[in-house]
Design an enzyme around this catalytic site. Sequence first.
Site, PDB file in Angstrom:
ATOM      1  N   CYS A  77       0.839  -1.206   0.000  1.00 20.61           N
ATOM      2  CA  CYS A  77       0.000   0.000   0.000  1.00 20.61           C
ATOM      3  C   CYS A  77       0.875   1.258   0.000  1.00 20.61           C
ATOM      4  O   CYS A  77       1.587   1.516  -0.969  1.00 20.61           O
ATOM      5  CB  CYS A  77      -0.977  -0.029   1.173  1.00 20.61           C
ATOM      6  SG  CYS A  77      -2.306   1.180   1.002  1.00 20.61           S
ATOM      7  N   HIS A 175      -3.914  -5.122   0.126  1.00 16.01           N
ATOM      8  CA  HIS A 175      -3.421  -5.601   1.421  1.00 16.01           C
ATOM      9  C   HIS A 175      -3.470  -7.123   1.460  1.00 16.01           C
ATOM     10  O   HIS A 175      -4.511  -7.689   1.797  1.00 16.01           O
ATOM     11  CB  HIS A 175      -4.260  -5.006   2.554  1.00 16.01           C
ATOM     12  CG  HIS A 175      -3.984  -3.557   2.777  1.00 16.01           C
ATOM     13  ND1 HIS A 175      -2.956  -3.117   3.572  1.00 16.01           N
ATOM     14  CD2 HIS A 175      -4.560  -2.446   2.265  1.00 16.01           C
ATOM     15  CE1 HIS A 175      -2.919  -1.794   3.566  1.00 16.01           C
ATOM     16  NE2 HIS A 175      -3.881  -1.356   2.776  1.00 16.01           N
ATOM     17  N   GLU A 177      -2.346  -9.009   3.616  1.00 19.22           N
ATOM     18  CA  GLU A 177      -2.584  -9.450   4.999  1.00 19.22           C
ATOM     19  C   GLU A 177      -4.058  -9.411   5.374  1.00 19.22           C
ATOM     20  O   GLU A 177      -4.450  -9.916   6.421  1.00 19.22           O
ATOM     21  CB  GLU A 177      -1.751  -8.592   5.967  1.00 19.22           C
ATOM     22  CG  GLU A 177      -2.262  -7.177   6.247  1.00 19.22           C
ATOM     23  CD  GLU A 177      -1.902  -6.147   5.163  1.00 19.22           C
ATOM     24  OE1 GLU A 177      -1.460  -6.541   4.079  1.00 19.22           O
ATOM     25  OE2 GLU A 177      -2.093  -4.938   5.440  1.00 19.22           O
TER      26      GLU A 177
END
Lengths: 193, 252
Positions: A77, A175, A177
């Site tokens: 990001c 993202h 994650e």
Amino acid sequence: MEIAIIDYGAGNVQSVLFALERLGYTARVTTDAKKIQSADKVIFPGVGEASSAMARLKATELDRVIPKLQQPVLGICLGMQLLCRHTEEGNTSGLGIFDADVVRFSNQVKIPQIGWNTITNLKSDLFRGITAEPYLYFVHSYYVPLIPECIATTDYQATFSSAIQKENFYGVQFHPEKSGEVGAQILTNFLRL
Amino acid sequence: MITKRIIPCLDIQNGRTVKGVQFQGLTDAGDPVELACKYARDGADELVFLDITATENKRKTLFTMVRDVAAAIDIPFTVGGGVRSVADVEQLLQYGADKVAVNSAALENPELIRDLAKRFGCQCIVAAIDAKLVGDRWKVFQMGGKLETEWELLDWAKQVTDNGAGEMLFTAIDHDGRKQGFANTMLAELNKSVNVPIIASGGAGKIADFVAVFNRGKADAALAASVFHYDTIPIPVLKQVLKQHDIPIRIV
């Protein structure tokens, strides 16, 4: 394997740590140049505002350490955006690894882009084992335009680079994650590079 | 193409999920971490946790829960309820929340959202707005829908986005818990007035309500609680039907 997560006050460090834990890895969150340089993999996370993030990198002189790293580095990001030459956000000079200028979405679309979007034109080992056009979670107001180092594209206001790669430097706008199983696969692929 | 989001909401009291009707009368609805994992598996795009714990000394249970949820799930989540300061937000983000929703405190101090957006970035600041029709005007309420403010909904929506809120969670108080559909006319108007994503809340009862909130209400995301908690509408079924209606949606 030693994994270093660069600590510069970014918002999503905890999320990245938890995602790595779910994959069975432990990582060290650090501002220490030596620990970053000696790690096998480096993750450069990022949620926040570009000019203050760059200021914090400069305060710890990590702005000079990161571009010289030799091992695989993953910018996430804002981390990806800061790997570029310049960003419109706060009119900020980035680390200059990618010869690209990060720009803001126009008001034709909702800003920020928040939500799940597809990535296409996948061209990297980062996406090994990923077949269909997967959905990933995005939260951002600025984007990297299409550049030669683009390894995945996404459509929002325009088609933009949702992932980039130059030698050992990787950047993803989404993202991983926070992107379910596909995100976990991408993180695993990065850790196996 | 960006997809519309389906967001289960979990009301949290002393670390447990509870469900009420129109902000009153609560029943236990299970362990939040367990529920969060189930929703993530079912294909929820995001989760919202609203803490309604009354006493300050019980807030610690919230931080523990946030950390446990962040460790367990791999989709984003927002935490709201009783968020009053920059320090509150910092703590919630540190424990692993992706976004934080601010409601009453912003009404008491409109500069709060500006401070938060500057410090943490607008992308993690959600302005939560509770409103209902009073006469022929949509008025903003605070304190969990109990206290009417001076603000009209569209004015307040513009104010919070000007101050830097990156997203809006709009709850139509009169629709909440009634299961008679979302406030689609107002939502569509809100969508024209502000340029941030809008999460619609209040009124989900059947699948057609979700179709309508995206097609007529122009919402970017739809939030609901009881229809998901009690499995009245399984998320995989909901998403298939939305897809059949050509609504862009993520199928897992």
